[in-house]
Write an enzyme that holds these catalytic residues in place. Sequence first.
Site, PDB file in Angstrom:
ATOM      1  N   GLY A  40      -1.421  -2.653   6.434  1.00 52.00           N
ATOM      2  CA  GLY A  40      -1.011  -1.258   6.435  1.00 52.00           C
ATOM      3  C   GLY A  40      -0.626  -0.872   7.845  1.00 52.00           C
ATOM      4  N   GLN A  45       1.498   4.589  15.013  1.00 50.21           N
ATOM      5  CA  GLN A  45       1.492   3.284  15.684  1.00 50.21           C
ATOM      6  C   GLN A  45       2.885   2.879  16.156  1.00 50.21           C
ATOM      7  OE1 GLN A  45      -1.044   1.504  12.343  1.00 50.21           O
ATOM      8  NE2 GLN A  45      -1.634   0.282  14.123  1.00 50.21           N
ATOM      9  N   CYS A  90      -6.657  -4.258  13.589  1.00 45.07           N
ATOM     10  CA  CYS A  90      -5.654  -3.198  13.647  1.00 45.07           C
ATOM     11  C   CYS A  90      -4.460  -3.723  14.437  1.00 45.07           C
ATOM     12  CB  CYS A  90      -6.249  -1.978  14.351  1.00 45.07           C
ATOM     13  SG  CYS A  90      -5.073  -0.639  14.586  1.00 45.07           S
ATOM     14  N   LEU A  91      -3.255  -3.384  13.998  1.00 43.78           N
ATOM     15  CA  LEU A  91      -2.055  -3.864  14.696  1.00 43.78           C
ATOM     16  C   LEU A  91      -1.981  -3.323  16.129  1.00 43.78           C
ATOM     17  CD1 LEU A  91       0.598  -3.578  11.826  1.00 43.78           C
ATOM     18  CD2 LEU A  91      -0.695  -5.590  12.552  1.00 43.78           C
ATOM     19  N   HIS A 132      -8.962   3.498   7.185  1.00 45.03           N
ATOM     20  CA  HIS A 132      -8.493   3.080   8.516  1.00 45.03           C
ATOM     21  C   HIS A 132      -7.138   3.734   8.833  1.00 45.03           C
ATOM     22  CE1 HIS A 132      -7.726   0.035  11.793  1.00 45.03           C
ATOM     23  NE2 HIS A 132      -6.498   0.405  11.526  1.00 45.03           N
ATOM     24  N   GLU A 133      -6.208   3.674   7.879  1.00 42.09           N
ATOM     25  CA  GLU A 133      -4.878   4.253   8.126  1.00 42.09           C
ATOM     26  C   GLU A 133      -4.971   5.775   8.236  1.00 42.09           C
ATOM     27  OE1 GLU A 133      -2.772   2.285   9.111  1.00 42.09           O
ATOM     28  OE2 GLU A 133      -3.574   0.434   8.276  1.00 42.09           O
ATOM     29  N   HIS A 136      -5.938   6.813  11.661  1.00 42.11           N
ATOM     30  CA  HIS A 136      -4.831   6.817  12.629  1.00 42.11           C
ATOM     31  C   HIS A 136      -4.184   8.198  12.715  1.00 42.11           C
ATOM     32  CE1 HIS A 136      -4.267   2.834  14.237  1.00 42.11           C
ATOM     33  NE2 HIS A 136      -4.370   2.275  13.044  1.00 42.11           N
TER      34      HIS A 136
HETATM   35 NI    NI Z   1      -4.736   0.297  12.580  1.00 35.16          NI
END
Ligand code: NI
Length: 171
Positions: A40, A45, A90-91, A132-133, A136
């Site tokens: 995701g 981000q 996480c990215l 998590h998303e 963000h």
């Molecule tokens: Ni993340």
Amino acid sequence: MVWPDDRLRQPSVAIEKVDDSIRELYQDLVDSMYAENGLGIAALQLGDNRRMFIVEPKLAGRPETDPPVAFINPEIIATSDEQQDSEEGCLSFPDIYVKVKRPLRAKVRAMGMDGQPFECEGEGLLARCLLHEYDHLTGKLLVDFVGPLKRTMIKKKLTKLKGAEASDAEA
Ligand code: NI
């Protein structure tokens, strides 16, 4: 983008309708998520403060061949008292894993790319991904779940990584 980048902490703004600029943002999110093999990704981000994230279709309970599922203006409408505790990536934190305690189940209401409201209920990894998303979009990041020592270690590691990328680009 990789933490610490201030854009990850921007307040996010609600999306009024699905228009061409949202379809463009959706495509950017899809491309970035697949390029990084993520489950995701949230618009913040990519430095875009519109309130939206996407989730990989299979994880979201759709056929594997479906496009990623967009969650526009998402709201968490229910979470279970029962918790789960496992490592999360996480990215925006490449190669960093943090143990995060979260509800085992979560239900989200959002608008889809068709402009219609929908609900998505997840358990285990899907619940973790949705929460998590969603975090963000409120500026909350993995480092907010760790103590000051680990936070400093993560910062050192990611700052070094950023430096290495910059010198690669110069070469
Ligand atoms: Ni993340």
